[in-house]
Design a protein around this motif. Structure first.
Motif, PDB file in Angstrom:
ATOM      1  N   HIS A 210      -6.073  -1.133  -1.794  1.00 51.68           N
ATOM      2  CA  HIS A 210      -6.581  -1.913  -0.619  1.00 51.68           C
ATOM      3  C   HIS A 210      -7.500  -1.094   0.119  1.00 51.68           C
ATOM      4  O   HIS A 210      -8.151  -0.181  -0.082  1.00 51.68           O
ATOM      5  CB  HIS A 210      -5.222  -1.605   0.459  1.00 51.68           C
ATOM      6  N   HIS A 211      -8.199  -1.798   1.108  1.00 57.56           N
ATOM      7  CA  HIS A 211      -9.480  -1.188   1.764  1.00 57.56           C
ATOM      8  C   HIS A 211      -9.112  -1.113   3.062  1.00 57.56           C
ATOM      9  O   HIS A 211      -9.030  -2.286   3.836  1.00 57.56           O
ATOM     10  CB  HIS A 211     -10.620  -2.207   1.350  1.00 57.56           C
ATOM     11  N   GLU A 212      -9.370   0.146   3.594  1.00 55.60           N
ATOM     12  CA  GLU A 212      -9.412   0.587   4.819  1.00 55.60           C
ATOM     13  C   GLU A 212      -7.810   0.150   5.545  1.00 55.60           C
ATOM     14  O   GLU A 212      -7.426   1.132   6.083  1.00 55.60           O
ATOM     15  CB  GLU A 212     -10.297  -0.464   5.820  1.00 55.60           C
ATOM     16  N   THR A 213      -7.350  -0.878   5.258  1.00 54.18           N
ATOM     17  CA  THR A 213      -6.000  -1.023   6.041  1.00 54.18           C
ATOM     18  C   THR A 213      -5.100  -1.958   4.806  1.00 54.18           C
ATOM     19  O   THR A 213      -5.562  -2.611   3.940  1.00 54.18           O
ATOM     20  CB  THR A 213      -5.716  -1.964   7.023  1.00 54.18           C
ATOM     21  N   TYR A 214      -3.930  -1.750   4.754  1.00 52.13           N
ATOM     22  CA  TYR A 214      -2.800  -2.416   3.827  1.00 52.13           C
ATOM     23  C   TYR A 214      -2.702  -3.720   4.281  1.00 52.13           C
ATOM     24  O   TYR A 214      -2.638  -4.284   5.146  1.00 52.13           O
ATOM     25  CB  TYR A 214      -1.440  -1.761   3.969  1.00 52.13           C
ATOM     26  N   ASP A 215      -2.783  -4.876   3.084  1.00 60.98           N
ATOM     27  CA  ASP A 215      -2.584  -6.083   3.223  1.00 60.98           C
ATOM     28  C   ASP A 215      -1.566  -6.385   2.230  1.00 60.98           C
ATOM     29  O   ASP A 215      -1.949  -6.664   0.992  1.00 60.98           O
ATOM     30  CB  ASP A 215      -4.045  -6.738   2.714  1.00 60.98           C
ATOM     31  N   LEU A 216      -0.342  -6.709   2.723  1.00 64.15           N
ATOM     32  CA  LEU A 216       0.765  -7.437   1.965  1.00 64.15           C
ATOM     33  C   LEU A 216       0.558  -8.887   1.625  1.00 64.15           C
ATOM     34  O   LEU A 216       0.678  -8.993   0.276  1.00 64.15           O
ATOM     35  CB  LEU A 216       2.051  -7.152   2.845  1.00 64.15           C
ATOM     36  N   SER A 217       0.074  -9.769   2.321  1.00 61.46           N
ATOM     37  CA  SER A 217       0.018 -11.273   2.259  1.00 61.46           C
ATOM     38  C   SER A 217      -0.823 -11.343   1.039  1.00 61.46           C
ATOM     39  O   SER A 217      -0.496 -12.363   0.102  1.00 61.46           O
ATOM     40  CB  SER A 217      -0.348 -11.944   3.342  1.00 61.46           C
ATOM     41  N   ALA A 218      -1.922 -10.662   0.575  1.00 61.28           N
ATOM     42  CA  ALA A 218      -2.817 -10.976  -0.240  1.00 61.28           C
ATOM     43  C   ALA A 218      -2.378 -10.500  -1.941  1.00 61.28           C
ATOM     44  O   ALA A 218      -2.706 -10.706  -2.748  1.00 61.28           O
ATOM     45  CB  ALA A 218      -3.920  -9.896  -0.037  1.00 61.28           C
ATOM     46  N   GLN A 219      -0.965 -10.003  -1.727  1.00 55.75           N
ATOM     47  CA  GLN A 219      -0.398  -9.689  -3.210  1.00 55.75           C
ATOM     48  C   GLN A 219       0.207 -10.551  -3.765  1.00 55.75           C
ATOM     49  O   GLN A 219       0.459 -10.266  -4.963  1.00 55.75           O
ATOM     50  CB  GLN A 219       0.435  -8.330  -2.813  1.00 55.75           C
ATOM     51  N   ARG A 220       0.676 -11.718  -3.291  1.00 58.17           N
ATOM     52  CA  ARG A 220       1.359 -12.615  -3.837  1.00 58.17           C
ATOM     53  C   ARG A 220       0.541 -13.230  -5.124  1.00 58.17           C
ATOM     54  O   ARG A 220       1.227 -13.324  -6.213  1.00 58.17           O
ATOM     55  CB  ARG A 220       1.695 -13.878  -3.125  1.00 58.17           C
ATOM     56  N   GLU A 221      -0.590 -13.714  -5.041  1.00 54.69           N
ATOM     57  CA  GLU A 221      -1.351 -14.401  -6.076  1.00 54.69           C
ATOM     58  C   GLU A 221      -1.658 -13.226  -7.105  1.00 54.69           C
ATOM     59  O   GLU A 221      -1.303 -13.665  -8.414  1.00 54.69           O
ATOM     60  CB  GLU A 221      -2.773 -14.899  -5.436  1.00 54.69           C
ATOM     61  N   PRO A 222      -2.036 -12.109  -7.186  1.00 56.37           N
ATOM     62  CA  PRO A 222      -2.116 -11.205  -8.180  1.00 56.37           C
ATOM     63  C   PRO A 222      -0.791 -10.832  -8.774  1.00 56.37           C
ATOM     64  O   PRO A 222      -0.681 -10.601 -10.119  1.00 56.37           O
ATOM     65  CB  PRO A 222      -2.940  -9.827  -7.541  1.00 56.37           C
ATOM     66  N   VAL A 223       0.403 -10.684  -8.018  1.00 56.14           N
ATOM     67  CA  VAL A 223       1.486 -10.579  -8.748  1.00 56.14           C
ATOM     68  C   VAL A 223       1.956 -11.579  -9.723  1.00 56.14           C
ATOM     69  O   VAL A 223       2.407 -11.264 -10.526  1.00 56.14           O
ATOM     70  CB  VAL A 223       2.504 -10.016  -7.582  1.00 56.14           C
TER      71      VAL A 223
END
Length: 275
Positions: A210-223
């Motif tokens: 993650h860059h600067e802050t945590y982003d949970l929603s962006a993880q669905r596609e790479p998972v």
């Protein structure tokens, strides 16, 4: 019959199961060892010398340790009967008996408590969760240094978290005093080439970096992308479950923890306070 696809040439590409992964310009032998890591579960009977174990422990002692407390110790187990009993505690893992050495890494506050007693000094700070946490972290950092050292020498390793299935039985087997807790084991030996294990791909960095802050929603596609790639590996190995199914099943209930749901109780029994 399923055909196993050839592994990408470079270790970074093997780690991400993606031939398109960019090869870093800063590549060196240390990175080679780190990226080539794989758990080994079949071993040759060839011995591992005491000198080699001392070298691995020296590498472990070179790891970072909080405030230089060094609140860990390791027990080298070679006796076949003792390894067989520990293998039974760990659910019958045959590689514990196959390999010549099992290293049991502990969070160790007995040494500091003895030091405090000898000097008539208070040690109330050891009775808090923070201190126990430091012991577990220190043991893990030390053991991982030993793993890298072992693999740099051509040895194989595999962690044995299942020793936590019954910490009291492990403590009795190893004669652990109060305030010493077996965190995990580490099998060390010469890999059996017939095992044919592969470097297991990891999640894409877009899921974990993650860059600067945590982003949970962006993880669905790479998972989802990882599910596809690791699924191909599992299929080649004849395993019936997807990564998602295996992961969710592992944490589905207290029963799926195989006795480790008692960790708080076990730590308390060993003298660790969780204030």
């Amino acid at each position: 019959m399923t055909q196993t696809a050839p592994s990408p040439a470079h270790p970074v590409q093997q780690r991400y199961a993606d031939p398109a992964t960019e090869i870093p310009a800063q590549w060196n032998p240390v990175l080679e060892v780190l990226h080539a890591h794989k758990s080994v579960r079949r071993y040759l009977p060839d011995p591992v010398s005491p000198e080699t174990i001392r070298l691995l422990v020296s590498a472990a002692q070179s790891a970072a340790t909080s405030s230089n407390l060094q609140v860990w110790s390791v027990i080298e187990v070679r006796d076949p009967a003792r390894r067989a009993r520990l293998a039974a505690i760990a659910g019958g893992q045959a590689h514990i008996e196959q390999a010549p050495v099992l290293l049991v890494w502990t969070a160790d506050f007995a040494r500091l408590r003895q030091l405090a007693d000898d000097h008539g000094a208070p040690l109330a700070g050891a009775d808090y969760l923070e201190s126990s946490y430091v012991g577990f972290v220190d043991a893990a950092l030390a053991a991982q240094n030993a793993v890298v050292a072992a693999e740099s020498l051509g040895l194989g390793t595999v962690y044995i978290g299942a020793l936590r299935n019954d910490p009291e039985a492990v403590a009795a087997e190893l004669n652990l005093p109060d305030h010493v807790f077996a965190v995990f084991g580490l099998v060390v030996g010469h890999p059996d080439p017939a095992e044919g294990s592969r470097v297991k791909p990891r999640l894409p960095q877009t899921a974990v970096l993650h860059h600067e802050t945590y982003d949970l929603s962006a993880q669905r596609e790479p998972v989802a992308e990882y599910e596809q790639r690791i699924g191909e590996i599992y299929t080649d190995q004849g395993l019936p479950f997807s990564w998602t199914e295996r992961t969710l099943a592992r944490l589905a209930s207290a029963a799926s923890l195989n006795g480790r749901h008692r960790l708080r109780e076990s730590l308390s029994a060993r003298g660790f306070q969780l204030r």
